[in-house]
Design an enzyme around this catalytic site. Sequence first.
Site, PDB file in Angstrom:
ATOM      1  N   GLU A  48       0.824  -1.211   0.000  1.00  0.00           N
ATOM      2  CA  GLU A  48       0.000   0.000   0.000  1.00  0.00           C
ATOM      3  C   GLU A  48       0.857   1.259   0.000  1.00  0.00           C
ATOM      4  OE1 GLU A  48      -3.116   0.506  -0.509  1.00  0.00           O
ATOM      5  OE2 GLU A  48      -3.498  -1.633  -0.710  1.00  0.00           O
ATOM      6  N   TYR A 127      -6.793   6.199   4.730  1.00  0.00           N
ATOM      7  CA  TYR A 127      -6.883   5.262   3.614  1.00  0.00           C
ATOM      8  C   TYR A 127      -6.042   4.004   3.875  1.00  0.00           C
ATOM      9  CZ  TYR A 127      -5.536   2.769  -0.439  1.00  0.00           C
ATOM     10  OH  TYR A 127      -5.260   1.720  -1.273  1.00  0.00           O
ATOM     11  N   ASP A 145      -9.811   6.557  -1.572  1.00  0.00           N
ATOM     12  CA  ASP A 145      -8.646   7.140  -2.255  1.00  0.00           C
ATOM     13  C   ASP A 145      -9.123   7.857  -3.514  1.00  0.00           C
ATOM     14  OD1 ASP A 145      -9.263   5.124  -4.021  1.00  0.00           O
ATOM     15  OD2 ASP A 145      -7.214   4.385  -4.232  1.00  0.00           O
TER      16      ASP A 145
END
Length: 360
Positions: A48, A127, A145
């Site tokens: 991520e 997020y 996002d």
Amino acid sequence: MALSTSNEKGYFCSMKPFTELLLHWYAANGRALPWRQSQDPYRIWISEIILQQTRVAQGMEYYLRFVKRFPDVRSLAEAPDDEVMKYWQGLGYYSRARHLHEAARRMNGTFPRTYAEVRALPGIGDYTAAAICSFAYGMPCAVVDGNVYRVLTRFFGIDLPIDSAKGKQKVEQLANELLCKERPADYNQAIMDFGAIQCTPRSPQCDCCPLSGGCQAFALQSVETFPVKRHKTKVTDRYFHYIYVRAGACTYIHKRTGNDIWKNLYELPMVESEGAWDMTQLLSSPTLAQWLHPGETPQVHVIEPEVRHQLSHRLIHAAFYEMILPEDTLSFSSFLRIPIEHIEEYAVPRLIHAFLEKYL
Ligand code: SF4
């Protein structure tokens, strides 16, 4: 990609039509990415962070190299700063690597298990915390996002600016209402993939979109006006003059510190100016005069008069000069003197890396 369908598992009993259509689309179109085969929160976290501001195609290679060298929290925590930066070299947004490293050191060998603990780590916002907790632990946290903003504002025709508090709140609330509580990981991945593949920023594939029947932006024929933004990103110009010193087989570099771009990366000696300069202006700059030992007269020539390098908020105008000095020079004494053949061992910004690749 082999994903479960709704009918096999009977998942869709309580779902809203948007969510159901999205999960159907994902079953046929979702991307088989290596970190999706894992529920290891460490690997999900690394993927991520790499994928923030990096395309999947570019991030994949970095991810695989990174987790091979640092396979768990402990190995990352114990690694030297310079090595972590070297593995990040070329990805940009280097604060991500510094935060990763600092967060790993705080974890004491174990990845945290609650949303609050994950969210409290350096470099992790709403997020990323939602992504890790839903993908690794199956927690019902909706990710929001850029893809999610785009898909939801288009589909529901939300014209509140997404850089306003009201716009953000509206999309976040909607994202949580639409989340499939039984399959939060699949839902989150589905909406991000849908935004990346189908409902793209430019030229979305509306003609073959399974959601087009309910899409407000499509009905209004105004797809590309969503999402609405109040402010455009302001880009600042900066002018860097790099000096590639050759003193026999050695050159000089230094590590960038302070709260500016490329912190903790190495670079060649650099003079920054307010605007474009020619070589005469560089040679008469007080900064350069400080670095040169009195009595030494270097030979200087231009290698690259201007290389443009775009960052998110800055446009760098870089000039590269070669400066020849005696092997036993006393100039640049505040810099790190290294053999030129060892320069590859240091993590440098992509701009410098491209220069070195071309000229060394
Ligand atoms: S119809 Fe077009 S704008 Fe609407 S969700 Fe599909 S791809 Fe996005």
